[in-house]
Design an enzyme around this catalytic site. Structure first.
Site, PDB file in Angstrom:
ATOM      1  N   ARG A 140      43.390  39.578  44.679  1.00  9.93           N
ATOM      2  CA  ARG A 140      43.545  38.261  45.298  1.00  9.93           C
ATOM      3  C   ARG A 140      44.491  38.371  46.481  1.00  9.93           C
ATOM      4  NH1 ARG A 140      44.709  35.331  39.664  1.00  9.93           N
ATOM      5  NH2 ARG A 140      42.577  35.230  38.853  1.00  9.93           N
TER       6      ARG A 140
ATOM      7  N   ASP B 241      46.577  37.552  49.670  1.00  6.33           N
ATOM      8  CA  ASP B 241      47.153  36.294  50.149  1.00  6.33           C
ATOM      9  C   ASP B 241      46.764  36.005  51.599  1.00  6.33           C
ATOM     10  OD1 ASP B 241      48.660  35.432  47.873  1.00  6.33           O
ATOM     11  OD2 ASP B 241      50.115  37.021  48.279  1.00  6.33           O
TER      12      ASP B 241
ATOM     13  N   ARG C 237      54.692  43.636  48.848  1.00  6.63           N
ATOM     14  CA  ARG C 237      55.527  43.070  49.916  1.00  6.63           C
ATOM     15  C   ARG C 237      57.001  43.040  49.525  1.00  6.63           C
ATOM     16  NH1 ARG C 237      52.303  37.663  51.054  1.00  6.63           N
ATOM     17  NH2 ARG C 237      54.188  37.203  52.261  1.00  6.63           N
TER      18      ARG C 237
END
Lengths: 278, 278
Positions: free
Chosen positions: A50, A52, A223
């Site tokens: 998924r 972002d 991240r």
């Protein structure tokens, strides 16, 4: 009804992310729309990761089941004809009926690109995080390797996430530097010494690439890892701090979340039987 | 009053080109607007090459004269702070009062990028011309070299152009192939053999780069050269046809004009005295 597995590349700049959302255009919704036009009914597309908003994919994997009889290659072309050029189906193959790209995934690889230089190249603005100033790339590499192995990565998860377990295995975690950018392409040797007015040093900077392969990833995990590696690269934390962050199992112990545009889902690995579609 | 020479990179995707125009936003206008805000009055910016809409620059050269006392580096930062990230000043230096980036230019280099593969990478869609199907790259290279030398390039000029002479000298004209693209970056050796689900062949294709250095270029010259090279690459014309096109001195004899997004102004060379700003 036949199930297909497709591999996708997309530039995530203009999308709200992979997953369908009320507040904007998602990659999933565009593919589902393309398939609805093709198959004449609602089609649900499942994705392996998924991604972002602003995150890119070089090898996202998705699957769906349709009634229409099409060869995998004709299907690839038909979907691409209905998608914006920012999203491309690279390949399609038939998959067993139960195939799910996320649950079946054995390993995923992500890449994060950092631009270290005074001036961010215009051609990198949507594909890298601009981190000017001195960076200790060797220290970043040493810290990256400390993440390898099976750990509780709770410190590297977006707050308010809700997953059964935060234990994941990272099988490779590496920093490398490269000049493989559009504006640093090798000049033909015939042009060497022409004294072109191109200030390679001033504009250059350096591309620093973090690449990580693991059994799975928590929300924002890559991240937050990169944000923490940059703390170490800037000399604000020593290499060993990375081990302390892992041990803390607390989001507050880690560095900031790096921005989305540097992140790429590179590929997804399946057990051989599924990869073959057999 | 002081004259400055700046070197610029820009992503031309969203602009009407270098030159100020009534019908859209130009790179020149954005820089002039930034300098007006900085200098408190109208400033005219001259550019070395009038890049068209969608054409990019890695090393465009521009000059202007301002009253404000700023170091070249402070000037670079001040302009960049007022420009969109798609346009960056890479360096600035003081230049002699009479310096003009176009009239003073001795040589310019352009690069044109072609993507040869079934599926155009989403990351190349604004930076390359998608040419699928077999291409004879060796024939294209041989034809490219036929352009070197001093010739009348009237056949390679946009119709309705009005210049004093169509004679130009090309000092280097080469085709090369490369994998230096964002999605073909070398994977760390630790990942080799991981059987990632990334179909390198299917998505890959090949980047073909044409690079040309010359005394000056006519309007659309590089794009018409590339359109002609692709005719040869596709086998529609033999290598020697390129010499016949030059000899014809007629736009109708050449191939089609390649699209703008593959073209980059790489750099501009000046005589040593000017390059030094002395």
């Amino acid at each position: 009804m036949r199930t297909f597995k497709i591999i996708l590349a997309y530039d995530g700049t203009d999308y709200v992310g992979w997953q369908r959302q009320a507040n904007g255009i998602s990659v999933q919704a565009l593919i589902e729309d393309a398939l609805r036009a093709l198959d004449g009914g609602d089609v649900t597309v499942a994705g392996a990761g998924r991604t972002d908003a602003g995150v890119h994919a070089l090898g996202q994997v998705a699957s769906f089941t349709i009634a229409r009889e099409l060869s995998p290659d004709a299907l690839r072309r038909a979907i691409n004809a209905r998608l914006p050029h920012a999203i491309r189906v690279l390949s399609a193959e038939e998959a067993p009926a139960g195939f799910h790209p996320r649950f079946g995934a054995r390993r995923k690889t992500y890449r994060y690109r950092l631009w270290n230089g005074d001036v961010l190249s215009p051609f990198e603005r949507a594909y890298a995080w601009h981190v000017p100033g001195p960076l200790d790339v060797e220290a970043m590499g040493a810290a990256a390797r400390l993440l390898e192995g099976r750990h509780d990565f709770a410190a590297f998860q977006a707050t308010a996430s809700d997953v059964a377990t935060t234990v994941r295995e990272i099988v490779a975690s590496n920093i490398s530097t490269t000049n493989d950018t559009l504006d640093a392409e090798e000049e033909p040797s015939s042009h060497k010494g022409l004294n072109l007015s191109v200030p390679r040093v001033a504009r250059g900077g350096e591309l620093i690439v973090y690449e990580v392969t693991g059994s799975g990833f928590l929300r924002h995990m890559v991240r937050i890892i990169v944000g923490s590696l940059v703390e170490i690269g800037r000399g604000r934390q020593p290499v060993e701090w990375m081990s302390a962050v892992i041990a803390a199992r607390d989001r507050a112990a880690a560095g900031p979340t790096a921005p989305p545009q540097g992140l790429f889902l590179v590929g997804v690995e399946y057990a051989a039987a599924l990869a073959d579609g057999s």
